[in-house]
Design a protein around this motif. Sequence first.
Motif, PDB file in Angstrom:
ATOM      1  N   GLU A 190      -0.504  26.937 -20.483  1.00 49.85           N
ATOM      2  CA  GLU A 190       0.903  27.208 -20.772  1.00 49.85           C
ATOM      3  C   GLU A 190       1.661  27.482 -19.482  1.00 49.85           C
ATOM      4  O   GLU A 190       1.305  28.373 -18.710  1.00 49.85           O
ATOM      5  N   VAL A 191       2.719  26.711 -19.264  1.00 46.34           N
ATOM      6  CA  VAL A 191       3.548  26.878 -18.077  1.00 46.34           C
ATOM      7  C   VAL A 191       5.010  26.841 -18.503  1.00 46.34           C
ATOM      8  O   VAL A 191       5.415  25.951 -19.248  1.00 46.34           O
ATOM      9  N   ALA A 192       5.781  27.806 -18.053  1.00 48.01           N
ATOM     10  CA  ALA A 192       7.196  27.853 -18.407  1.00 48.01           C
ATOM     11  C   ALA A 192       7.988  26.935 -17.490  1.00 48.01           C
ATOM     12  O   ALA A 192       8.600  27.365 -16.514  1.00 48.01           O
ATOM     13  N   ALA A 193       7.920  25.654 -17.775  1.00 42.53           N
ATOM     14  CA  ALA A 193       8.646  24.672 -16.964  1.00 42.53           C
ATOM     15  C   ALA A 193       8.992  23.488 -17.844  1.00 42.53           C
ATOM     16  O   ALA A 193       8.398  23.286 -18.920  1.00 42.53           O
ATOM     17  N   ALA A 194       9.983  22.704 -17.400  1.00 36.56           N
ATOM     18  CA  ALA A 194      10.422  21.555 -18.191  1.00 36.56           C
ATOM     19  C   ALA A 194       9.762  20.280 -17.694  1.00 36.56           C
ATOM     20  O   ALA A 194       9.342  20.178 -16.540  1.00 36.56           O
ATOM     21  N   ASP A 195       9.669  19.299 -18.590  1.00 34.39           N
ATOM     22  CA  ASP A 195       9.153  17.983 -18.229  1.00 34.39           C
ATOM     23  C   ASP A 195      10.163  17.291 -17.307  1.00 34.39           C
ATOM     24  O   ASP A 195      11.308  17.731 -17.173  1.00 34.39           O
ATOM     25  N   VAL A 196       9.782  16.210 -16.679  1.00 34.98           N
ATOM     26  CA  VAL A 196      10.740  15.455 -15.870  1.00 34.98           C
ATOM     27  C   VAL A 196      11.804  14.867 -16.791  1.00 34.98           C
ATOM     28  O   VAL A 196      11.528  14.484 -17.935  1.00 34.98           O
ATOM     29  N   GLY A 197      13.040  14.808 -16.323  1.00 33.36           N
ATOM     30  CA  GLY A 197      14.120  14.283 -17.133  1.00 33.36           C
ATOM     31  C   GLY A 197      13.998  12.778 -17.345  1.00 33.36           C
ATOM     32  O   GLY A 197      13.239  12.089 -16.652  1.00 33.36           O
ATOM     33  N   ARG A 198      14.783  12.269 -18.297  1.00 32.57           N
ATOM     34  CA  ARG A 198      14.704  10.838 -18.607  1.00 32.57           C
ATOM     35  C   ARG A 198      15.186   9.979 -17.440  1.00 32.57           C
ATOM     36  O   ARG A 198      14.651   8.901 -17.190  1.00 32.57           O
ATOM     37  N   ILE A 199      16.201  10.449 -16.731  1.00 29.56           N
ATOM     38  CA  ILE A 199      16.705   9.659 -15.597  1.00 29.56           C
ATOM     39  C   ILE A 199      15.660   9.593 -14.489  1.00 29.56           C
ATOM     40  O   ILE A 199      15.391   8.527 -13.923  1.00 29.56           O
ATOM     41  N   GLU A 200      15.034  10.744 -14.205  1.00 23.20           N
ATOM     42  CA  GLU A 200      13.990  10.768 -13.176  1.00 23.20           C
ATOM     43  C   GLU A 200      12.811   9.906 -13.609  1.00 23.20           C
ATOM     44  O   GLU A 200      12.268   9.135 -12.806  1.00 23.20           O
ATOM     45  N   ALA A 201      12.441  10.010 -14.888  1.00 30.03           N
ATOM     46  CA  ALA A 201      11.339   9.181 -15.386  1.00 30.03           C
ATOM     47  C   ALA A 201      11.704   7.700 -15.306  1.00 30.03           C
ATOM     48  O   ALA A 201      10.867   6.856 -14.947  1.00 30.03           O
ATOM     49  N   GLY A 202      12.973   7.387 -15.634  1.00 27.26           N
ATOM     50  CA  GLY A 202      13.417   5.997 -15.551  1.00 27.26           C
ATOM     51  C   GLY A 202      13.336   5.455 -14.141  1.00 27.26           C
ATOM     52  O   GLY A 202      12.999   4.281 -13.935  1.00 27.26           O
ATOM     53  N   PHE A 203      13.623   6.312 -13.139  1.00 29.53           N
ATOM     54  CA  PHE A 203      13.508   5.880 -11.732  1.00 29.53           C
ATOM     55  C   PHE A 203      12.072   5.451 -11.426  1.00 29.53           C
ATOM     56  O   PHE A 203      11.841   4.378 -10.843  1.00 29.53           O
ATOM     57  N   TYR A 204      11.118   6.282 -11.822  1.00 33.25           N
ATOM     58  CA  TYR A 204       9.717   5.945 -11.533  1.00 33.25           C
ATOM     59  C   TYR A 204       9.304   4.663 -12.256  1.00 33.25           C
ATOM     60  O   TYR A 204       8.605   3.813 -11.695  1.00 33.25           O
ATOM     61  N   VAL A 205       9.731   4.520 -13.509  1.00 27.74           N
ATOM     62  CA  VAL A 205       9.355   3.327 -14.273  1.00 27.74           C
ATOM     63  C   VAL A 205       9.949   2.073 -13.638  1.00 27.74           C
ATOM     64  O   VAL A 205       9.268   1.043 -13.505  1.00 27.74           O
ATOM     65  N   LEU A 206      11.196   2.154 -13.208  1.00 24.16           N
ATOM     66  CA  LEU A 206      11.830   0.991 -12.574  1.00 24.16           C
ATOM     67  C   LEU A 206      11.122   0.613 -11.272  1.00 24.16           C
ATOM     68  O   LEU A 206      10.899  -0.577 -11.001  1.00 24.16           O
ATOM     69  N   VAL A 207      10.772   1.615 -10.472  1.00 17.79           N
ATOM     70  CA  VAL A 207      10.070   1.311  -9.216  1.00 17.79           C
ATOM     71  C   VAL A 207       8.694   0.708  -9.509  1.00 17.79           C
ATOM     72  O   VAL A 207       8.266  -0.250  -8.843  1.00 17.79           O
ATOM     73  N   LEU A 208       8.009   1.234 -10.533  1.00 17.23           N
ATOM     74  CA  LEU A 208       6.698   0.670 -10.884  1.00 17.23           C
ATOM     75  C   LEU A 208       6.839  -0.778 -11.350  1.00 17.23           C
ATOM     76  O   LEU A 208       6.015  -1.637 -10.993  1.00 17.23           O
ATOM     77  N   LEU A 209       7.875  -1.063 -12.135  1.00 16.13           N
ATOM     78  CA  LEU A 209       8.108  -2.451 -12.558  1.00 16.13           C
ATOM     79  C   LEU A 209       8.391  -3.349 -11.355  1.00 16.13           C
ATOM     80  O   LEU A 209       7.906  -4.482 -11.278  1.00 16.13           O
ATOM     81  N   ALA A 210       9.182  -2.814 -10.414  1.00 15.12           N
ATOM     82  CA  ALA A 210       9.467  -3.588  -9.200  1.00 15.12           C
ATOM     83  C   ALA A 210       8.179  -3.856  -8.416  1.00 15.12           C
ATOM     84  O   ALA A 210       7.989  -4.945  -7.856  1.00 15.12           O
ATOM     85  N   LEU A 211       7.297  -2.865  -8.395  1.00 17.45           N
ATOM     86  CA  LEU A 211       6.021  -3.055  -7.698  1.00 17.45           C
ATOM     87  C   LEU A 211       5.177  -4.131  -8.377  1.00 17.45           C
ATOM     88  O   LEU A 211       4.539  -4.949  -7.709  1.00 17.45           O
ATOM     89  N   VAL A 212       5.177  -4.143  -9.704  1.00 18.37           N
ATOM     90  CA  VAL A 212       4.416  -5.172 -10.424  1.00 18.37           C
ATOM     91  C   VAL A 212       4.972  -6.558 -10.094  1.00 18.37           C
ATOM     92  O   VAL A 212       4.224  -7.498  -9.786  1.00 18.37           O
ATOM     93  N   LEU A 213       6.300  -6.693 -10.138  1.00 16.65           N
ATOM     94  CA  LEU A 213       6.916  -7.986  -9.832  1.00 16.65           C
ATOM     95  C   LEU A 213       6.641  -8.381  -8.384  1.00 16.65           C
ATOM     96  O   LEU A 213       6.332  -9.545  -8.090  1.00 16.65           O
ATOM     97  N   GLY A 214       6.742  -7.406  -7.479  1.00 19.82           N
ATOM     98  CA  GLY A 214       6.436  -7.683  -6.079  1.00 19.82           C
ATOM     99  C   GLY A 214       4.983  -8.075  -5.890  1.00 19.82           C
ATOM    100  O   GLY A 214       4.667  -8.975  -5.109  1.00 19.82           O
TER     101      GLY A 214
ATOM    102  N   PHE B 218       0.832  -1.210   0.000  1.00 25.10           N
ATOM    103  CA  PHE B 218       0.000   0.000   0.000  1.00 25.10           C
ATOM    104  C   PHE B 218       0.872   1.268   0.000  1.00 25.10           C
ATOM    105  O   PHE B 218       0.552   2.261  -0.658  1.00 25.10           O
ATOM    106  N   SER B 219       1.961   1.234   0.772  1.00 26.84           N
ATOM    107  CA  SER B 219       2.727   2.453   1.029  1.00 26.84           C
ATOM    108  C   SER B 219       3.627   2.877  -0.129  1.00 26.84           C
ATOM    109  O   SER B 219       3.790   4.077  -0.385  1.00 26.84           O
ATOM    110  N   ALA B 220       4.249   1.901  -0.804  1.00 26.91           N
ATOM    111  CA  ALA B 220       5.244   2.252  -1.828  1.00 26.91           C
ATOM    112  C   ALA B 220       4.650   3.123  -2.953  1.00 26.91           C
ATOM    113  O   ALA B 220       5.252   4.142  -3.319  1.00 26.91           O
ATOM    114  N   PRO B 221       3.473   2.781  -3.520  1.00 27.63           N
ATOM    115  CA  PRO B 221       2.910   3.677  -4.543  1.00 27.63           C
ATOM    116  C   PRO B 221       2.565   5.064  -3.995  1.00 27.63           C
ATOM    117  O   PRO B 221       2.724   6.069  -4.694  1.00 27.63           O
TER     118      PRO B 221
END
Length: 252
Positions: A219-243, A117-120
Amino acid sequence: MSTLSPWLAGIFIPLLPLSGIFNAAFSKIRSAPLRAAILILWPQIGLILVSPEAARLPAGMAVVAVLGSLLYAFRAIAVREMDRWIGYVATSAWALLWLAIRGHVDLTTIRWYALGFSAPLALLTLLAGAFERRFGAAYAGLYGGIAQAFPRLAGITALVVLAVVAVPLFPGFFVVVAIITMTVPVQPWMALSVALTWLLWSWAGVRLLQGLIVGPVDEVAAADVGRIEAGFYVLVLLALVLGGLRLPGILP
């Protein structure tokens, strides 16, 4: 187990009215990493205070837990401020752990339930920090249509919210199914209440994302999340699926 322990545990595995303590404390913490750490540790502290003897606690304690879970799930529907939404859903989800405790599930398994419950929720609070940095506030109704301007942030947010509301493959889904399955034979009305709580989480998730991901673009003058930061979230989500797949034994 001391007489005081179950009531202290009721602060960390929320029981009405003690559940208000977590939400009051959580609302005062501004650091997203600290919030994420608290979301992971809070129910684990409660489980340390609970021993196997807790299975003999009065049935009324489980009833209070289920009613509290329903109440906070319902409250989350009306909230679009991410931090408050996270607090309410956390309070609602953790309260269901009392049913596993009273169902004689071993504490090690319940600790994994709590982490499921807590990790997501911890991931979502980190994302709330990302929203605050870009938009000045983590309020879902403040900006809309971020899928066009911030596709990585939008995609990750949608996936994390799905994980929080316990859609299939994520750990929360298997935890809720396990709790409903063990509760149906002894207290069908309570199992029905858990299912209703689950439905309310989904409703709250839809309300949180409504207009945020798709819709008119602000319209907002800001950047999207970087690829490394996005990769962190994707990896944790994959770990959650496997768990999650390991919880019911689908994966060894």
